[in-house]
Design a protein around this motif. Structure first.
Motif, PDB file in Angstrom:
ATOM      1  N   MET A 267      -4.233 -12.910  -2.342  1.00  0.00           N
ATOM      2  CA  MET A 267      -4.069 -11.668  -1.982  1.00  0.00           C
ATOM      3  C   MET A 267      -2.371 -12.072  -1.065  1.00  0.00           C
ATOM      4  O   MET A 267      -1.656 -12.911  -1.361  1.00  0.00           O
ATOM      5  N   VAL A 268      -1.275 -11.095  -2.095  1.00  0.00           N
ATOM      6  CA  VAL A 268       0.133 -11.008  -1.537  1.00  0.00           C
ATOM      7  C   VAL A 268       0.485 -10.111  -0.123  1.00  0.00           C
ATOM      8  O   VAL A 268       0.390  -9.003  -0.448  1.00  0.00           O
ATOM      9  N   ILE A 269       0.431 -10.399   0.723  1.00  0.00           N
ATOM     10  CA  ILE A 269       1.361  -9.681   1.958  1.00  0.00           C
ATOM     11  C   ILE A 269       2.805  -9.814   2.322  1.00  0.00           C
ATOM     12  O   ILE A 269       3.570 -11.073   1.686  1.00  0.00           O
ATOM     13  N   SER A 270       3.584  -8.902   1.858  1.00  0.00           N
ATOM     14  CA  SER A 270       4.685  -8.156   1.890  1.00  0.00           C
ATOM     15  C   SER A 270       6.172  -8.631   2.855  1.00  0.00           C
ATOM     16  O   SER A 270       4.495  -6.904   3.607  1.00  0.00           O
ATOM     17  N   PHE A 271       6.850  -7.954   2.701  1.00  0.00           N
ATOM     18  CA  PHE A 271       8.283  -7.323   3.880  1.00  0.00           C
ATOM     19  C   PHE A 271       9.272  -6.456   3.182  1.00  0.00           C
ATOM     20  O   PHE A 271       9.896  -6.932   2.731  1.00  0.00           O
ATOM     21  N   ASP A 272       9.392  -5.499   4.105  1.00  0.00           N
ATOM     22  CA  ASP A 272      11.002  -4.654   3.960  1.00  0.00           C
ATOM     23  C   ASP A 272      10.718  -3.475   3.716  1.00  0.00           C
ATOM     24  O   ASP A 272      10.923  -2.390   4.206  1.00  0.00           O
ATOM     25  N   ALA A 273       9.315  -3.163   2.387  1.00  0.00           N
ATOM     26  CA  ALA A 273       9.188  -1.626   1.778  1.00  0.00           C
ATOM     27  C   ALA A 273      10.522  -1.064   1.481  1.00  0.00           C
ATOM     28  O   ALA A 273       9.961   0.229   1.735  1.00  0.00           O
ATOM     29  N   VAL A 274      10.247  -1.369   0.968  1.00  0.00           N
ATOM     30  CA  VAL A 274      11.216  -0.447  -0.216  1.00  0.00           C
ATOM     31  C   VAL A 274      10.621  -0.544  -1.298  1.00  0.00           C
ATOM     32  O   VAL A 274       9.627  -0.621  -0.973  1.00  0.00           O
ATOM     33  N   LYS A 275      11.213   1.139  -1.933  1.00  0.00           N
ATOM     34  CA  LYS A 275      10.384   1.766  -2.970  1.00  0.00           C
ATOM     35  C   LYS A 275      10.077   1.455  -3.256  1.00  0.00           C
ATOM     36  O   LYS A 275       8.788   1.418  -3.995  1.00  0.00           O
ATOM     37  N   SER A 276      10.545   0.260  -3.814  1.00  0.00           N
ATOM     38  CA  SER A 276      10.084  -0.753  -5.424  1.00  0.00           C
ATOM     39  C   SER A 276       9.040  -1.593  -4.776  1.00  0.00           C
ATOM     40  O   SER A 276       7.470  -1.814  -5.316  1.00  0.00           O
ATOM     41  N   GLY A 277       8.699  -2.371  -3.951  1.00  0.00           N
ATOM     42  CA  GLY A 277       7.928  -2.664  -3.012  1.00  0.00           C
ATOM     43  C   GLY A 277       6.242  -1.809  -2.646  1.00  0.00           C
ATOM     44  O   GLY A 277       5.668  -1.916  -2.809  1.00  0.00           O
ATOM     45  N   LEU A 278       6.683  -0.813  -2.108  1.00  0.00           N
ATOM     46  CA  LEU A 278       5.721   0.221  -1.825  1.00  0.00           C
ATOM     47  C   LEU A 278       5.181   0.801  -3.472  1.00  0.00           C
ATOM     48  O   LEU A 278       4.013   0.818  -3.181  1.00  0.00           O
ATOM     49  N   GLN A 279       5.531   0.784  -4.527  1.00  0.00           N
ATOM     50  CA  GLN A 279       4.840   1.114  -4.964  1.00  0.00           C
ATOM     51  C   GLN A 279       3.902  -0.162  -5.855  1.00  0.00           C
ATOM     52  O   GLN A 279       2.691   0.482  -5.975  1.00  0.00           O
ATOM     53  N   LEU A 280       4.307  -1.230  -5.614  1.00  0.00           N
ATOM     54  CA  LEU A 280       3.236  -2.411  -5.736  1.00  0.00           C
ATOM     55  C   LEU A 280       2.054  -2.452  -4.693  1.00  0.00           C
ATOM     56  O   LEU A 280       1.528  -2.595  -5.581  1.00  0.00           O
ATOM     57  N   VAL A 281       2.346  -1.763  -3.960  1.00  0.00           N
ATOM     58  CA  VAL A 281       1.124  -0.950  -2.846  1.00  0.00           C
ATOM     59  C   VAL A 281       0.022  -0.459  -3.753  1.00  0.00           C
ATOM     60  O   VAL A 281      -1.139  -0.485  -3.593  1.00  0.00           O
ATOM     61  N   ASP A 282       1.132   0.536  -4.431  1.00  0.00           N
ATOM     62  CA  ASP A 282       0.248   1.651  -4.563  1.00  0.00           C
ATOM     63  C   ASP A 282      -0.998   1.255  -5.752  1.00  0.00           C
ATOM     64  O   ASP A 282      -1.532   1.279  -5.908  1.00  0.00           O
TER      65      ASP A 282
END
Length: 338
Positions: A267-282
């Motif tokens: 499980m990966v939890i990240s910080f910043d929430a740039v668009k490319s990061g949010l795409q990985l969440v999606d």
């Protein structure tokens, strides 16, 4: 008769830029020190940025540059410190010698600023800190700080991990965690680490195997993740303190033949929430992304306008932030510009 400090730069800066033009030293707007002539009605602001190490940093810089414009009444002198504190101190001293009206900067690390900020105070130049903080014995050496509550962000990461593990009925199972930290000594690194560790300490079944310095970059994030995967065979969770390191970590996980995500191996939890990061969440590869809002330019201008009108300003301004998961990421993706 003594000439007021604010009048001195009206004569000095045009002369300085004439010299720069003749010597071929004027740089393109937004890259280093900016443009040509100064209208005496403009507010002169010296801005020193950490560098351009991440997508987040680029967005943070843009938010400053897009608001401190001539159209809005400003003349901005911009400097990229390229991740070196000595470059940043040199830039601040240059701003002081040019008698700018305000200094805005994001300190590379928290320590080592006492002397140069004392020089700014003696010159009567208000200092506005953005994103990162400084460690000072005299808090009057800067006027205000604008940025994220990094400690709160760290706790958000811990709380969202707790929620997912509870949903998976893993409250009693040993959870093996590695942390990819940002630049050593940076405010974001310190706050996110302390916040997450505090939540982790309340869970006896959470074991932090190692906290490695990924320097907030994709390449270093991948390198450190590769070594962690080699060192520890059963990693359950990666806490990555920015999206750029997460991109590298995911590559390392994939190259090791493992899968990422809530239902994957890690499980990966990240910080910043740039668009490319949010795409990985999606896509489900990142379980949660803790927002770090880079849009701090409007807050900088609000502070400057208050100071220009002799109004009081707060010592701290926190920008609004949230946690993005599969459940709420769609709307954010449609609106993200960075």
């Amino acid at each position: 008769m003594e000439i007021p400090a604010k009048k001195i730069h009206i004569f000095f800066i045009p002369l300085l830029f004439l010299i720069l033009i003749l010597s071929g030293c004027v740089k393109e707007y937004g890259s280093e020190d900016t443009e040509n002539t100064v209208d005496e009605n403009l507010i002169v602001v010296g801005v020193s940025q950490v560098g351009s190490e991440s997508v987040w940093r680029t967005a943070n810089t843009a938010s400053i540059q897009n608001i401190l414009t001539k159209e809005n009444g400003y003349f901005m002198i911009f400097n990229n410190a390229r991740q070196k504190q000595e470059n940043q101190i040199k830039a601040l001293r240059s701003f002081i010698s040019q008698r700018v009206d305000y200094i805005v900067f994001s300190p590379i690390t928290e320590d080592g600023w006492e002397t140069v900020l004392q020089e700014a105070k003696e010159a009567g130049i208000p200092v506005i800190l953005i994103d990162r903080k400084v460690n000072l014995s005299d808090q009057s050496l800067y006027t205000t700080w604008i940025g994220s509550d990094f400690y709160k962000e760290g706790r958000m990461a811990g709380n969202i991990l707790d929620e997912y593990l509870t949903k998976q009925h893993r409250q009693e199972v040993s959870i093996r965690i590695v942390v990819l930290q940002g630049t050593e000594g940076a405010t974001a690194t310190i706050g996110r680490t302390n916040g997450f560790n505090e939540v982790a300490e309340a869970h006896e079944n959470w074991l932090i195997l190692e906290q490695a310095d990924g320097e907030f970059t994709t390449a270093k994030g991948q390198e450190e993740m590769e070594m962690l995967l080699h060192r520890y065979k059963d990693i359950d969770v990666v806490i990555s303190q920015n999206d750029d390191m997460t991109f590298g970590a995911l590559t390392a996980i994939q190259n090791a033949g493992l899968t990422a995500g809530e239902d994957g191996d890690i499980m990966v939890i990240s910080f910043d929430a740039v668009k490319s990061g949010l795409q990985l969440v999606d896509e489900g590869l990142v379980t949660a992304d803790i927002e770090c809002n880079p849009n701090q330019g409007e807050y900088v201008e609000t502070v400057i306008r208050k100071l220009e009108n002799n109004e009081a300003v707060a010592k701290l301004y926190f920008v609004p932030e949230t946690v993005f998961t599969k459940e709420n990421v769609k709307d954010a993706l449609e609106k993200r510009t960075y």
